[in-house]
Design a protein around this motif. Structure first.
Motif, PDB file in Angstrom:
ATOM      1  N   ALA A 191      -6.897   7.759   8.544  1.00 42.98           N
ATOM      2  CA  ALA A 191      -8.066   6.951   8.185  1.00 42.98           C
ATOM      3  C   ALA A 191      -7.812   5.948   7.249  1.00 42.98           C
ATOM      4  O   ALA A 191      -8.282   4.737   7.026  1.00 42.98           O
ATOM      5  CB  ALA A 191      -9.179   7.893   7.863  1.00 42.98           C
ATOM      6  N   GLU A 192      -6.894   6.419   5.999  1.00 35.92           N
ATOM      7  CA  GLU A 192      -6.603   5.580   4.921  1.00 35.92           C
ATOM      8  C   GLU A 192      -5.964   4.468   5.305  1.00 35.92           C
ATOM      9  O   GLU A 192      -6.018   3.100   4.478  1.00 35.92           O
ATOM     10  CB  GLU A 192      -6.058   6.501   3.839  1.00 35.92           C
ATOM     11  CG  GLU A 192      -6.796   7.484   3.349  1.00 35.92           C
ATOM     12  CD  GLU A 192      -6.066   8.632   2.411  1.00 35.92           C
ATOM     13  OE1 GLU A 192      -4.801   8.266   2.545  1.00 35.92           O
ATOM     14  OE2 GLU A 192      -6.715   9.239   1.504  1.00 35.92           O
ATOM     15  N   ALA A 193      -5.005   4.416   6.184  1.00 36.72           N
ATOM     16  CA  ALA A 193      -4.209   3.262   6.687  1.00 36.72           C
ATOM     17  C   ALA A 193      -5.048   2.299   7.228  1.00 36.72           C
ATOM     18  O   ALA A 193      -4.652   1.130   6.986  1.00 36.72           O
ATOM     19  CB  ALA A 193      -3.176   3.881   7.613  1.00 36.72           C
ATOM     20  N   GLU A 194      -5.739   2.767   8.063  1.00 41.16           N
ATOM     21  CA  GLU A 194      -6.534   2.015   8.978  1.00 41.16           C
ATOM     22  C   GLU A 194      -7.701   1.174   7.897  1.00 41.16           C
ATOM     23  O   GLU A 194      -7.741  -0.204   8.313  1.00 41.16           O
ATOM     24  CB  GLU A 194      -7.686   2.641   9.817  1.00 41.16           C
ATOM     25  CG  GLU A 194      -6.765   3.484  11.093  1.00 41.16           C
ATOM     26  CD  GLU A 194      -7.616   4.127  11.985  1.00 41.16           C
ATOM     27  OE1 GLU A 194      -8.795   4.319  11.687  1.00 41.16           O
ATOM     28  OE2 GLU A 194      -7.283   4.463  13.246  1.00 41.16           O
ATOM     29  N   LYS A 195      -8.095   1.901   6.903  1.00 39.64           N
ATOM     30  CA  LYS A 195      -8.885   1.214   5.817  1.00 39.64           C
ATOM     31  C   LYS A 195      -8.076   0.074   5.090  1.00 39.64           C
ATOM     32  O   LYS A 195      -8.503  -0.906   4.835  1.00 39.64           O
ATOM     33  CB  LYS A 195      -9.375   2.161   5.040  1.00 39.64           C
ATOM     34  CG  LYS A 195     -10.531   1.537   3.954  1.00 39.64           C
ATOM     35  CD  LYS A 195     -11.183   2.415   3.120  1.00 39.64           C
ATOM     36  CE  LYS A 195     -12.001   2.008   1.834  1.00 39.64           C
ATOM     37  NZ  LYS A 195     -12.463   3.156   1.114  1.00 39.64           N
TER      38      LYS A 195
ATOM     39  N   LEU B 132       2.925   8.255  12.461  1.00 46.86           N
ATOM     40  CA  LEU B 132       3.337   6.841  12.617  1.00 46.86           C
ATOM     41  C   LEU B 132       2.997   6.068  13.935  1.00 46.86           C
ATOM     42  O   LEU B 132       2.375   5.212  14.162  1.00 46.86           O
ATOM     43  CB  LEU B 132       4.756   6.618  12.356  1.00 46.86           C
ATOM     44  CG  LEU B 132       5.279   6.910  11.023  1.00 46.86           C
ATOM     45  CD1 LEU B 132       6.737   6.500  11.040  1.00 46.86           C
ATOM     46  CD2 LEU B 132       4.438   6.284   9.892  1.00 46.86           C
ATOM     47  N   ALA B 133       3.132   6.953  15.072  1.00 47.15           N
ATOM     48  CA  ALA B 133       2.632   6.477  16.542  1.00 47.15           C
ATOM     49  C   ALA B 133       1.256   6.509  16.653  1.00 47.15           C
ATOM     50  O   ALA B 133       0.720   5.564  17.270  1.00 47.15           O
ATOM     51  CB  ALA B 133       3.393   7.598  17.485  1.00 47.15           C
ATOM     52  N   ASP B 134       0.461   7.326  15.818  1.00 42.28           N
ATOM     53  CA  ASP B 134      -0.785   7.242  15.670  1.00 42.28           C
ATOM     54  C   ASP B 134      -1.533   6.010  15.033  1.00 42.28           C
ATOM     55  O   ASP B 134      -2.646   5.445  15.294  1.00 42.28           O
ATOM     56  CB  ASP B 134      -1.407   8.642  15.392  1.00 42.28           C
ATOM     57  CG  ASP B 134      -2.621   9.052  15.670  1.00 42.28           C
ATOM     58  OD1 ASP B 134      -3.148   8.336  17.007  1.00 42.28           O
ATOM     59  OD2 ASP B 134      -3.474  10.072  15.614  1.00 42.28           O
ATOM     60  N   ILE B 135      -0.778   5.567  14.035  1.00 46.92           N
ATOM     61  CA  ILE B 135      -1.186   4.707  13.035  1.00 46.92           C
ATOM     62  C   ILE B 135      -1.042   3.246  13.579  1.00 46.92           C
ATOM     63  O   ILE B 135      -1.753   2.424  13.441  1.00 46.92           O
ATOM     64  CB  ILE B 135      -0.458   4.829  11.697  1.00 46.92           C
ATOM     65  CG1 ILE B 135      -1.161   5.919  10.906  1.00 46.92           C
ATOM     66  CG2 ILE B 135      -1.006   3.583  10.904  1.00 46.92           C
ATOM     67  CD1 ILE B 135      -0.655   6.318   9.624  1.00 46.92           C
ATOM     68  N   VAL B 136       0.212   3.057  14.375  1.00 46.03           N
ATOM     69  CA  VAL B 136       0.557   1.671  14.333  1.00 46.03           C
ATOM     70  C   VAL B 136      -0.530   1.209  15.697  1.00 46.03           C
ATOM     71  O   VAL B 136      -1.388   1.879  16.342  1.00 46.03           O
ATOM     72  CB  VAL B 136       1.831   1.411  15.352  1.00 46.03           C
ATOM     73  CG1 VAL B 136       3.002   1.989  14.266  1.00 46.03           C
ATOM     74  CG2 VAL B 136       2.153   2.214  16.317  1.00 46.03           C
ATOM     75  N   SER B 137      -0.638  -0.176  15.657  1.00 46.95           N
ATOM     76  CA  SER B 137      -1.468  -0.820  16.557  1.00 46.95           C
ATOM     77  C   SER B 137      -0.925  -0.703  18.286  1.00 46.95           C
ATOM     78  O   SER B 137      -0.110  -0.389  18.559  1.00 46.95           O
ATOM     79  CB  SER B 137      -1.710  -2.380  16.270  1.00 46.95           C
ATOM     80  OG  SER B 137      -1.815  -2.587  14.945  1.00 46.95           O
TER      81      SER B 137
ATOM     82  N   VAL C  89      -5.280  -1.631   5.875  1.00 47.87           N
ATOM     83  CA  VAL C  89      -5.006  -2.875   6.610  1.00 47.87           C
ATOM     84  C   VAL C  89      -5.978  -3.778   6.724  1.00 47.87           C
ATOM     85  O   VAL C  89      -5.841  -4.857   7.468  1.00 47.87           O
ATOM     86  CB  VAL C  89      -4.223  -2.637   7.822  1.00 47.87           C
ATOM     87  CG1 VAL C  89      -2.955  -1.669   7.389  1.00 47.87           C
ATOM     88  CG2 VAL C  89      -4.892  -1.954   8.870  1.00 47.87           C
ATOM     89  N   GLU C  90      -7.404  -3.449   6.909  1.00 45.82           N
ATOM     90  CA  GLU C  90      -8.473  -4.184   7.170  1.00 45.82           C
ATOM     91  C   GLU C  90      -8.221  -4.987   8.359  1.00 45.82           C
ATOM     92  O   GLU C  90      -8.603  -6.159   8.367  1.00 45.82           O
ATOM     93  CB  GLU C  90      -8.815  -5.097   5.640  1.00 45.82           C
ATOM     94  CG  GLU C  90      -8.755  -4.403   4.462  1.00 45.82           C
ATOM     95  CD  GLU C  90      -9.081  -5.346   3.414  1.00 45.82           C
ATOM     96  OE1 GLU C  90      -8.399  -6.677   3.462  1.00 45.82           O
ATOM     97  OE2 GLU C  90      -9.768  -5.046   2.624  1.00 45.82           O
ATOM     98  N   GLY C  91      -8.089  -4.287   9.440  1.00 44.20           N
ATOM     99  CA  GLY C  91      -7.831  -5.048  10.659  1.00 44.20           C
ATOM    100  C   GLY C  91      -6.685  -5.662  11.077  1.00 44.20           C
ATOM    101  O   GLY C  91      -6.539  -6.309  12.079  1.00 44.20           O
ATOM    102  N   GLY C  92      -5.754  -5.678  10.027  1.00 46.69           N
ATOM    103  CA  GLY C  92      -4.523  -6.368  10.433  1.00 46.69           C
ATOM    104  C   GLY C  92      -3.525  -5.583  11.321  1.00 46.69           C
ATOM    105  O   GLY C  92      -3.898  -4.391  11.657  1.00 46.69           O
ATOM    106  N   ARG C  93      -2.803  -6.069  12.145  1.00 47.44           N
ATOM    107  CA  ARG C  93      -1.544  -5.575  12.992  1.00 47.44           C
ATOM    108  C   ARG C  93      -0.560  -4.846  12.208  1.00 47.44           C
ATOM    109  O   ARG C  93       0.109  -5.404  11.564  1.00 47.44           O
ATOM    110  CB  ARG C  93      -1.251  -6.707  13.790  1.00 47.44           C
ATOM    111  CG  ARG C  93      -0.155  -5.935  14.891  1.00 47.44           C
ATOM    112  CD  ARG C  93       0.173  -6.959  15.881  1.00 47.44           C
ATOM    113  NE  ARG C  93       1.254  -6.898  16.875  1.00 47.44           N
ATOM    114  CZ  ARG C  93       1.371  -5.555  17.778  1.00 47.44           C
ATOM    115  NH1 ARG C  93      -0.062  -5.257  17.931  1.00 47.44           N
ATOM    116  NH2 ARG C  93       2.308  -5.422  18.107  1.00 47.44           N
TER     117      ARG C  93
ATOM    118  N   VAL D  41       1.072  -1.135   0.093  1.00 44.11           N
ATOM    119  CA  VAL D  41       0.023   0.090   0.054  1.00 44.11           C
ATOM    120  C   VAL D  41       0.879   1.144   0.153  1.00 44.11           C
ATOM    121  O   VAL D  41       1.835   1.016   0.938  1.00 44.11           O
ATOM    122  CB  VAL D  41      -0.819   0.171   1.317  1.00 44.11           C
ATOM    123  CG1 VAL D  41      -1.691   1.310   1.197  1.00 44.11           C
ATOM    124  CG2 VAL D  41      -1.778  -0.986   1.052  1.00 44.11           C
ATOM    125  N   VAL D  42       0.715   2.150  -0.903  1.00 45.99           N
ATOM    126  CA  VAL D  42       1.199   3.417  -0.761  1.00 45.99           C
ATOM    127  C   VAL D  42       0.291   4.699  -0.593  1.00 45.99           C
ATOM    128  O   VAL D  42      -0.876   4.615  -1.563  1.00 45.99           O
ATOM    129  CB  VAL D  42       2.254   3.648  -2.098  1.00 45.99           C
ATOM    130  CG1 VAL D  42       2.995   4.972  -1.995  1.00 45.99           C
ATOM    131  CG2 VAL D  42       2.886   2.483  -2.347  1.00 45.99           C
TER     132      VAL D  42
END
Length: 322
Positions: free
Chosen positions: A198-202, A224-229, A204-208, A188-189
């Motif tokens: 929001a685009e990142a969360e969409k 990045l700190a906001d995006i990671v699991s 990865v479709e629930g992936g870690r 994904v880019v």
């Protein structure tokens, strides 16, 4: 012989020159004489020349910190190398010299492969390999998110992650890089913007998303700190945008995100580098790791090479071109 040298620390176009330099001593016990073939002009070389890097050479004197060369002389008790072997030169040896005598310990003969790609083997690929392995345990199918995905390290992260079964979520600033990085193996880019999280969360479709890799600093590492699991790790290895970090407090407090810094010259990282180089070498040989090159210059044109490197793009100084 000749070498690329600086007269003092300063702006590259003012202080760089390619001129005469004393011949190295003949190789002694457990030493080899090597003729430099090619070396990349990396961003950190610019910092070194300007005097702003943590590890600096003596000025005036040679600079340059990564490359490959041919063995042209053997000292006593060197039995694991032969005349004509191509070797990866050790970092922090200020190697932009036509010839140099260096310790043989740790050197090994490289297989036949593209000279310019091999010249970039010593820093970015092992950095990427260690970023992916030394700070958290990722499982096949886990996601890695990174910014500056078009950088040398970023592209190496894409290739190595793919080989290890990880997926990459790559953030860039220019739309034209999307198709290019996908062709290089990126899953994904995304273009950096207000909706990136929001685009990142969409995507990865629930992936870690177990690891974030930062090269920019400032608010970019905060994204990045906001995006990671939950309980993920973020590692910073460069400061391309800002020398400070802005991380939302809820990431370490509520998500238990941990933040680390990486520098290849630190003792632990330096000790792990040879194994990391051996690990990624097959990918370089096969083309699984390939860095686009935007300019190749002879050492006599080092000022032009520096101007190009400051402008952006991977630049190679080819000592076989003189």
């Amino acid at each position: 012989m000749k070498a690329i040298q600086i007269s003092a620390f300063g702006e590259p176009r003012d202080v760089l020159r390619f001129g005469d330099f004393p011949e190295p001593a003949a190789p002694g016990l457990n030493e080899v004489l090597v003729q430099l073939e090619a070396s990349p002009f990396n961003p950190h070389d610019l910092y070194v020349i300007k005097g702003g890097f943590p590890v600096l050479p003596t000025a005036p004197g040679p600079v340059g910190n990564e490359g490959v060369g041919r063995v042209i002389g053997l000292g006593a008790d060197v039995d694991h190398l032969a005349i004509g072997d191509r070797v990866l030169l050790p970092t922090f040896t200020w190697l932009w010299r036509e010839r140099m005598t260096i310790p043989a310990a740790g050197l090994f003969a490289l297989p036949d492969a593209d000279l310019h790609q091999l010249s970039m083997l010593g820093i970015n690929p092992p950095t990427a390999a260690l970023l992916l392995s030394e700070y958290t345990a990722l499982e096949p199918g886990d996601w890695v998110v990174q910014n500056a995905a078009n950088s040398g390290v970023g592209r190496a992260v894409i290739g190595i992650a793919k080989a290890r079964g990880f997926k990459t979520l790559n953030i860039v600033r220019r739309p034209e890089l999307v198709s290019e990085l996908k062709a290089a193996g990126a899953d994904v880019v995304l273009i950096a913007g207000d909706d990136t999280k929001a685009e990142a969360e969409k995507a990865v479709e629930g992936g870690r998303i177990g690891l974030g890799i930062d090269a920019i600093g400032g608010e970019a590492i905060g994204l990045l700190a906001d995006i990671v699991s939950l309980r993920a790790t973020v590692v910073a290895y460069s400061i391309l945008g800002s020398a400070t970090m802005s991380i939302p407090a809820w990431s370490p407090i509520f998500k238990q995100v941990t933040v680390h810094g990486f520098f290849l010259g630190n003792p632990d990282s330096a000790a792990a580098t040879p194994a990391a180089v051996q690990d990624v070498l097959p990918l370089v040989i096969s083309g699984g790791l390939h860095t686009p090159i935007s300019g190749v210059y002879p050492p006599s044109a080092v000022v032009d090479a520096a101007v190009h490197a400051e402008r952006g793009g991977k630049v190679i100084i080819d000592f076989t071109a003189e």
